[in-house]
Design an enzyme around this catalytic site. Structure first.
Site, PDB file in Angstrom:
ATOM      1  N   ARG A 148       4.877 -28.715  -3.144  1.00 50.73           N
ATOM      2  CA  ARG A 148       5.502 -28.102  -4.325  1.00 50.73           C
ATOM      3  C   ARG A 148       6.856 -27.525  -3.921  1.00 50.73           C
ATOM      4  NH1 ARG A 148       4.362 -23.031  -7.371  1.00 50.73           N
ATOM      5  NH2 ARG A 148       4.936 -23.410  -9.542  1.00 50.73           N
ATOM      6  N   PHE A 150      14.092 -21.525  -6.044  1.00 54.89           N
ATOM      7  CA  PHE A 150      12.894 -20.688  -6.109  1.00 54.89           C
ATOM      8  C   PHE A 150      12.171 -20.653  -4.765  1.00 54.89           C
ATOM      9  CE2 PHE A 150       8.499 -20.089  -8.218  1.00 54.89           C
ATOM     10  CZ  PHE A 150       8.479 -18.763  -7.819  1.00 54.89           C
ATOM     11  N   GLN A 153       6.565 -24.782  -0.971  1.00 57.07           N
ATOM     12  CA  GLN A 153       5.171 -24.401  -0.746  1.00 57.07           C
ATOM     13  C   GLN A 153       4.418 -25.490   0.006  1.00 57.07           C
ATOM     14  OE1 GLN A 153       3.196 -23.062  -4.285  1.00 57.07           O
ATOM     15  NE2 GLN A 153       1.146 -23.284  -3.438  1.00 57.07           N
ATOM     16  N   ASN A 169      -1.588 -17.814  -3.849  1.00 56.72           N
ATOM     17  CA  ASN A 169      -2.946 -17.456  -4.264  1.00 56.72           C
ATOM     18  C   ASN A 169      -3.193 -17.875  -5.697  1.00 56.72           C
ATOM     19  OD1 ASN A 169      -1.992 -15.369  -6.045  1.00 56.72           O
ATOM     20  ND2 ASN A 169      -1.762 -14.015  -4.273  1.00 56.72           N
ATOM     21  N   PHE A 202       4.197 -20.026   1.124  1.00 58.80           N
ATOM     22  CA  PHE A 202       5.473 -20.527   0.617  1.00 58.80           C
ATOM     23  C   PHE A 202       6.615 -19.728   1.228  1.00 58.80           C
ATOM     24  CE2 PHE A 202       4.085 -17.251  -2.306  1.00 58.80           C
ATOM     25  CZ  PHE A 202       5.231 -16.540  -2.646  1.00 58.80           C
ATOM     26  N   LEU A 242       7.439 -11.187  -7.843  1.00 61.14           N
ATOM     27  CA  LEU A 242       6.232 -11.549  -7.095  1.00 61.14           C
ATOM     28  C   LEU A 242       5.676 -10.384  -6.279  1.00 61.14           C
ATOM     29  CD1 LEU A 242       7.233 -15.097  -5.751  1.00 61.14           C
ATOM     30  CD2 LEU A 242       6.032 -14.506  -7.859  1.00 61.14           C
ATOM     31  N   HIS A 282       1.773 -11.269  -4.340  1.00 61.45           N
ATOM     32  CA  HIS A 282       1.634 -12.162  -3.191  1.00 61.45           C
ATOM     33  C   HIS A 282       1.991 -11.395  -1.924  1.00 61.45           C
ATOM     34  CE1 HIS A 282       1.243 -15.765  -5.751  1.00 61.45           C
ATOM     35  NE2 HIS A 282       2.065 -15.111  -6.564  1.00 61.45           N
TER      36      HIS A 282
END
Length: 705
Positions: free
Chosen positions: A594, A599, A602, A641, A652, A661, A665
């Protein structure tokens, strides 16, 4: 499974976010004007006429709009006014009479703007305003009850029957005393109107315990011949006799006791219900009680005569009121609160609606729909105040459904309540989004407390706005303004909240939490020994710290090497999981499945699609948030998660700052070399699922000895 939050649908981290139709009037052929009166309804004066009727409309269609924009009869959270059609104005009718017969619809009467709430700023300044809770304190079990006393005390109760007294200070609270009040859960907690007495009940030991709040001592214990379901005090501050009402869980009876009488014998009995009572509250101003039963009926009864208080209300028959509103929709009101001035009361029902009634008329004033369907509609809307990122919203929906399942099998799950501010102009209640502060006069949300607290679902609330002296100062808003100008007495307005399955209670004030360097200096105070499961986790952490974990690794990828610094002291369990996986070859050959430009990138999923992976202990493990570790810069290493405490193997690396975030996370490292490699991976062309067209893999990971 392993995902981070994203704005787009699906799993993963979130990229940052970016009138009523009037009734027509037909003039008579004779040219005579026909008028229809717009009366306030039976038994309701103009100041207290019904402003809202529940119609099951969409949620909060008008919340947040200004009074000038939102028509007076629009809904907030599913409430609609019961306004009737508006006839053509008198002027238009007279004109029609002069000109002869008029065929067709008349022009609507110009809408009258809702007058803004006077002194709104002063009232809001006397309420908490922080987005995050400032402090939290522990019980040994799930906290289910919170209450505030006029004697400047906060009282909290938990499922293990424990009761704690906390003295409210100029800033924050101070622990005072701890009691093992009951053998089973605390199921009811009531504080007297003068703030001097507290009573708790439990159906498991069939007992009521009475405490003197000022001295925080237990002064009496009532052994009951029945299992209690609800409790409230029945005396005004100037009354020497402290009467206490306790409802029977298995019958419609309400028993009256003299708290200072030294006997277990009831001094009276109230028989106004046809089903067991689930909630009741004493209205000090009217010297009457409002009670609700398991069939959904709402009843009034006098605290002196135990009969209908006809002299205190403006209706003769219940059919002229909305007190059947709950029974009509086959719901109940296990939560009930009365405004400090006694003019209103609010109920919260299992159908997730908050209903506000005028006490004197029994008419509905407002109905707020906080159902899951309403929340989902708001999430699809374009009002930023009510929107969350997609993954966070999904987590909260899952918690709501878990609450519903728990309630079906366990009566001890507390129902959320709604509390009024000292003026009665605002109502405060917990929702999926956080704690809403709603302006009842203008029918709009003034602010939301705790919206960013994604790990807590707040349930029951209590509001502290100072003792009696502080309220006298603010009784008239103009006096409050002058006091502020003179630097007069000030208070620390605080919302006290408990949350679903949490061993803590939370304090929202006008201050945001301070950033402490050490966990012990954080906002979550460890005033109790952690529960067994937390003790095991702490023991694991201690063993991990002693084993001298690696503080760096090098990830070799098909695009180049990425050097990572790891935070072993702040996140020992996460680092142990990561470095163990690195050392045993778990990540070798895994894809960067991903990749989102601007951004993050991952990886860490053995299935290559973001749905697989587990920890070195098997399954999932808990989050490790630290105040000093934030998503405040690019090249941050963080765990992916699928919700709170669901860490596995996926991780990531951010390519921009992603502060939304934080506290969702676990940040456990930073890239110290190879930033250009991360940027190369970020620029890879991807499909609509954010998976690179050409495979980018981890070859292996070097862990220093």
């Amino acid at each position: 499974m392993g995902t981070v939050t994203d704005d787009r649908p699906g799993d993963g981290p979130a990229a940052r976010d970016a009138s009523a139709t009037p009734a027509t009037a037909i003039a008579a052929a004779s040219g005579k004007r026909k008028e229809r009166e717009e009366g306030p309804g039976d038994g309701v004066d103009a100041g207290q006429q019904r402003e809202n009727r529940e119609t099951g409309g969409t949620a909060e269609a008008a919340v947040g709009r200004s009074a000038g924009e939102a028509a007076e009869g629009r809904s907030v959270g599913g409430a609609e006014t019961g306004g009737r059609g508006v006839e053509a104005g008198a002027g238009a009718g007279a004109e029609a009479a002069d000109l002869g017969p008029v065929v067709g619809p008349a022009m609507p009467k110009a809408k009258k703007k809702k007058k803004p709430l006077e002194f709104e700023r002063v009232y809001l300044d006397a309420l908490p305003s922080a987005e995050m809770y400032e402090k939290s304190y522990m019980h040994r079990d799930w906290v289910t009850h919170v209450a505030v006393s006029d004697a400047d005390f906060i009282i909290t109760g938990s499922r293990d029957g424990h009761l704690k007294f906390w003295k409210k200070k100029a800033v924050g609270v101070e622990f005072a005393k701890h009691f093992r009040a009951h053998l089973g859960p605390v199921e009811g907690l009531a504080v007297s109107a003068d703030g001097t007495l507290c009573c708790t009940i439990s159906s498991q030991d069939k007992a009521a315990k009475i405490f003197d709040i000022a001295t925080f001592d237990m002064i009496s214990m009532l052994k009951l011949p029945f299992a209690p379901s609800a409790v409230c005090w029945l005396f005004k501050p100037d009354n020497a006799k402290a009467k206490l009402s306790i409802a029977d869980k298995d019958s419609p009876d309400i028993h009256i006791f003299d708290a200072r009488g030294g006997t277990n014998e009831a001094v009276g009995r109230v028989k106004v219900h046809g089903a067991p009572v689930v909630a009741m509250q004493y209205n000090t101003a009217a010297d009457a009680v409002v009670s609700t039963d398991s069939s959904g009926l709402i009843e009034y009864w006098s605290a002196e005569t135990y009969t209908f208080p006809s002299s205190r209300v403006r209706f003769k028959y219940k059919i002229d009121t909305d007190l059947y509103a709950l029974a009509k929709v086959k719901t109940t009101a296990p939560s009930l609160e009365i405004s400090p001035d006694g003019s209103q009361f609010a109920t919260v029902s299992p159908d997730r609606r908050i209903r506000v009634f005028w006490f004197a008329t029994g008419k509905l004033r407002r109905t707020y729909d906080e159902s899951l369907e309403a929340a989902q509609e708001l999430q699809r809307g374009d009002v930023p105040l009510y929107r969350l990122d997609a993954i966070d919203f999904g987590r909260r929906l899952a918690v709501e459904r878990e609450m519903e399942r728990e309630r079906e099998k366990d009566d001890d799950v507390p129902t959320p309540n709604a509390v009024f501010d000292e003026t009665g102009n605002f109502i405060i209640y917990p929702t999926l989004l956080g704690i809403k502060v709603v302006n009842l006069h203008e029918n709009k949300v003034a602010r939301i407390l705790g919206k960013v607290e994604s790990n807590e679902r707040f349930l029951r609330l209590a509001l502290y706005q100072g003792g009696k002296a502080a309220r006298r100062i603010r009784k008239i808003a103009s006096i409050a303004n002058s006091q502020d100008a003179k630097g007069g007495p000030s208070v620390d307005p605080t919302v006290v909240a408990c949350a679903f399955k949490k061993h803590r209670f939370y304090l929202f004030s006008q201050r945001e939490p301070e950033e402490g360097e050490e966990p012990s200096q954080g906002r979550d105070v460890f005033n109790e020994k952690p529960p067994p499961e937390e003790m095991l986790a702490l023991a694991d952490v201690a063993r991990t710290s002693a084993s001298a974990l690696p503080d760096s690794v090098v990830v070799h990828t098909t695009m180049g090497d990425i050097h990572l610094k790891l935070y072993t002291e702040e996140c020992p369990r996460t680092v142990e999981n990561f470095t163990t996986h690195c050392g045993n070859g778990y990540y070798d050959g895994l894809l960067f499945h991903r990749v989102i430009k601007g951004f993050m990138v991952q990886t860490g999923c053995p299935l290559g699609d973001g749905t697989g992976g587990q920890s070195i202990w098997g399954g999932e493990f808990e989050d490790e948030f630290h105040k000093s570790l934030r998503h405040d810069r690019p090249f941050t290493l963080s765990m992916a998660n699928a919700g709170p405490n669901t860490n596995g193997s996926q991780f990531f690396i951010t390519t921009v700052a992603t502060p939304w975030l934080d506290n969702k996370h676990t940040v456990f490292g930073r890239v110290v070399k190879g930033m250009d490699v991360v940027q190369l991976i970020e620029k890879a062309k991807v499909d609509r699922n954010d998976k690179p067209y050409e495979d980018i893999k981890i070859l292996n990971v070097t862990v220093p000895k």
